[in-house]
Write an enzyme that holds these catalytic residues in place. Structure first.
Site, PDB file in Angstrom:
ATOM      1  N   HIS A 152      36.946  24.580  -7.678  1.00 19.18           N
ATOM      2  CA  HIS A 152      35.473  24.641  -7.646  1.00 19.18           C
ATOM      3  C   HIS A 152      34.903  23.488  -6.806  1.00 19.18           C
ATOM      4  O   HIS A 152      34.148  23.707  -5.856  1.00 19.18           O
ATOM      5  CB  HIS A 152      34.939  24.575  -9.088  1.00 19.18           C
ATOM      6  CG  HIS A 152      33.449  24.594  -9.191  1.00 19.18           C
ATOM      7  ND1 HIS A 152      32.741  25.730  -9.507  1.00 19.18           N
ATOM      8  CD2 HIS A 152      32.515  23.617  -9.020  1.00 19.18           C
ATOM      9  CE1 HIS A 152      31.443  25.444  -9.520  1.00 19.18           C
ATOM     10  NE2 HIS A 152      31.280  24.166  -9.230  1.00 19.18           N
ATOM     11  N   GLU A 153      35.293  22.275  -7.149  1.00 14.35           N
ATOM     12  CA  GLU A 153      34.761  21.113  -6.413  1.00 14.35           C
ATOM     13  C   GLU A 153      35.250  21.139  -4.960  1.00 14.35           C
ATOM     14  O   GLU A 153      34.545  20.714  -4.053  1.00 14.35           O
ATOM     15  CB  GLU A 153      35.147  19.796  -7.099  1.00 14.35           C
ATOM     16  CG  GLU A 153      34.692  19.655  -8.566  1.00 14.35           C
ATOM     17  CD  GLU A 153      33.196  19.853  -8.787  1.00 14.35           C
ATOM     18  OE1 GLU A 153      32.415  19.593  -7.854  1.00 14.35           O
ATOM     19  OE2 GLU A 153      32.809  20.279  -9.895  1.00 14.35           O
ATOM     20  N   HIS A 173      32.827  23.068  -2.967  1.00 17.60           N
ATOM     21  CA  HIS A 173      31.672  22.236  -2.590  1.00 17.60           C
ATOM     22  C   HIS A 173      32.053  21.339  -1.411  1.00 17.60           C
ATOM     23  O   HIS A 173      31.278  21.157  -0.476  1.00 17.60           O
ATOM     24  CB  HIS A 173      31.257  21.333  -3.762  1.00 17.60           C
ATOM     25  CG  HIS A 173      30.501  22.038  -4.855  1.00 17.60           C
ATOM     26  ND1 HIS A 173      29.358  22.758  -4.615  1.00 17.60           N
ATOM     27  CD2 HIS A 173      30.702  22.110  -6.203  1.00 17.60           C
ATOM     28  CE1 HIS A 173      28.890  23.247  -5.776  1.00 17.60           C
ATOM     29  NE2 HIS A 173      29.695  22.865  -6.751  1.00 17.60           N
ATOM     30  N   GLU A 222      26.481  26.376  -4.979  1.00 13.77           N
ATOM     31  CA  GLU A 222      27.267  27.015  -6.046  1.00 13.77           C
ATOM     32  C   GLU A 222      27.922  28.291  -5.548  1.00 13.77           C
ATOM     33  O   GLU A 222      28.976  28.682  -6.042  1.00 13.77           O
ATOM     34  CB  GLU A 222      26.383  27.309  -7.266  1.00 13.77           C
ATOM     35  CG  GLU A 222      26.115  26.097  -8.133  1.00 13.77           C
ATOM     36  CD  GLU A 222      27.382  25.435  -8.686  1.00 13.77           C
ATOM     37  OE1 GLU A 222      28.206  26.119  -9.312  1.00 13.77           O
ATOM     38  OE2 GLU A 222      27.545  24.212  -8.477  1.00 13.77           O
TER      39      GLU A 222
HETATM   40 ZN   LIG Z   1      29.386  23.257  -8.838  1.00 15.38          ZN
END
Ligand SMILES: [Zn+2]
Length: 499
Positions: free
Chosen positions: A264-265, A268, A294
């Site tokens: 997830h990170e 980003h 997101e």
């Molecule tokens: Zn996030």
């Protein structure tokens, strides 16, 4: 001033603003990761001084004069400079529209409210928090009127987090989520559940660290520009496109927790690492909005990371790193386990399918609170009723119910929906990407570079040059359409549960 000199001054000024952000960002990162507890006071003081200076820069007469001069010759300006001037002007106007004394009073109120919330939650004491919440809502309604008097109050608040997001866009979105996903979740509840007990075996932390390194390698994350740190609540921060920091948290008995937090990170981080070079030092560097950001993290975490081709690809390496832990586990069993759908009480622990229902509940409640049809006194009851109706679960206490998130105590109304629309943007982008790339074939061979290049071209490189709706149009060739998201989830979870 002569146009070239004016532009140069304007660029230099933005660099100075970015330098303050850089310094504050590094200190914040240090505060979250390695600072000894005792350093908090000194750090707070330094951050306070820097943020005051940074605030002065963002509203100075010098900056206003430059913006006015630039916008006076708007048609002769290049696109980037025009957008920079417009963006900074919008920030100044937003600040100016709220009377200073009300802003300061609100800051004080949210500080107090946050403090009260921090003990109300463990004490399961909504009553002590309720008067603060009621007051925060009154402020939010007033601020919405000051900032965008032409919009309904809740629309003005939504726009503050995701430019252009309105109830007219979100109502059909959540209606679609509700109508397609609620019956599906109930059906899944009656189906046979996958075994996930092997995820709770102890996975040594040093092995998990090695696994994170491997995941970042698969995601083509350049480690000379992106480091990984360890914190309680994982986040990503960037100082500029050459220095991005992701973080994670390792639990011995929840290996998948850190695995998906790294992916997830990492999503980003990829966004930030691939911002266009022209935007270095510009106020437009970095992600366009919370929702678009997101969309990228969830694209990698859920769409790619929780797909069977991806798990099949990384599984040999996982077996090498965790030989005893993954004994007698097949990639298919692992895939089923990390996609297990269980309606639960806590938003941050929700699975991919039920996540948006948690957001839907908050959206509906915020709308009614800001619109005036629900009072804070009746909020817990309304919360519990919606959890029962949509997720089919009984909320045993406010601690696990209405008090669970910190957002409202900080005055952040209108923020939650951006978490959910991110997932929906991602599903629409996948559909568009599949018209040009053989996505699943690439994933099954671990070739993520063409996927990253596709996203760079349409999303990453533009930073904040384009607004969220323009980026969706740019990536998908059409405006936002919530159908892609529910179709994607329905297809995926019907297959997983054979229903
Ligand atoms: Zn996030």
């Amino acid at each position: 001033m002569e146009p070239t000199a004016l532009k140069e001054n304007f660029k230099a000024y933005q660099k100075k603003m970015r330098a303050y952000n850089h310094a504050m960002g590094v200190l914040q990162y240090d505060f979250e990761t390695v600072m000894p507890k005792g350093g908090a006071e000194g750090m707070g003081e330094t951050l306070g001084i820097l943020s005051e200076e940074s605030y002065k820069l963002s509203v100075s007469d010098e900056l206003r004069a430059m913006i006015a001069e630039l916008l006076a010759q708007k048609d002769a300006l290049d696109f980037q400079t025009r957008r920079e001037a417009e963006e900074l002007l919008e920030d100044i106007e937003k600040i100016e529209k709220i009377p200073m004394e009300e802003y300061v009073a609100f800051e004080k109120l949210t500080n107090k409210a946050s403090f009260v919330w921090h003990s109300a939650k463990p004490d399961n004491d909504y009553k002590s928090f309720e008067p603060f919440l009621a007051e925060i809502i009154e402020y939010q309604k007033r601020f919405a009127k000051y900032i965008k008097p032409e919009l309904p109050a809740y629309d003005a608040l939504l726009d503050g987090f995701e430019r252009g997001m309105t109830q007219a866009m979100l109502d059909p979105y959540f209606k679609n989520v509700r109508e397609s996903l609620v019956p599906l979740i109930h059906e899944i509840g009656r189906a046979k559940q996958p075994d996930m007990s092997f995820l709770e075996r102890p996975y040594a932390l040093n092995k998990q660290r090695a696994f994170s390194d491997y995941l970042m390698e698969v995601m083509c994350i350049d480690r000379s520009h992106c480091s990984i740190g360890e914190v309680e609540h994982p986040f990503t921060t960037e100082f500029n496109k050459h220095d991005v920091r992701i973080t994670t948290h390792y639990h011995e008995d929840m290996m998948h927790d850190s695995m998906y937090s790294v992916i997830h990170e990492g999503g980003h981080a990829l966004y930030e690492l691939h911002t266009g070079d022209d935007l270095i030092g510009s106020v437009l560097a970095g992600g366009a909005s919370m929702g678009i950001h997101e969309s990228q993290s969830r694209f990698y975490e859920n769409i790619i990371g929780r797909s069977e081709p991806f798990i099949e690809y990384i599984f040999p390496k996982m077996r090498e790193i965790f030989p005893s832990e993954l004994t007698a586990v097949t990639p298919h069993e692992f895939f089923l386990a990390v996609n297990k759908c269980t309606p639960s009480l806590i938003r941050t622990q929700a699975d991919e399918l039920t996540y948006s229902l948690h957001i839907m509940v908050r959206y509906e409640l915020e709308k009614r609170l800001i619109g005036g049809s629900l009072s804070t006194k009746d909020l817990p009851e309304a919360w519990n009723a919606m959890y029962k109706e949509y997720l089919g679960i009984t909320v045993p206490s406010d601690r696990e119910g209405v008090l669970q998130d910190s957002h409202w105590s900080g005055g952040m109304f209108g923020y939650f929906p951006s978490y959910s629309v991110g997932s929906a943007y991602a599903a629409q982008m996948l559909s568009s990407m599949q018209k040009e790339l053989d996505v699943w074939n690439l994933v099954s061979t671990g070739e993520l570079a063409p996927i990253i290049a596709w996203l760079t071209e349409r999303i990453y490189k533009h930073g904040m040059l384009l607004k969220p709706n323009e980026l969706v149009q740019n990536a998908c060739g059409a405006p936002f359409d919530p159908k892609y998201y529910t179709d994607y989830l329905t297809k995926k979870f019907r297959a997983i549960y054979s229903i």
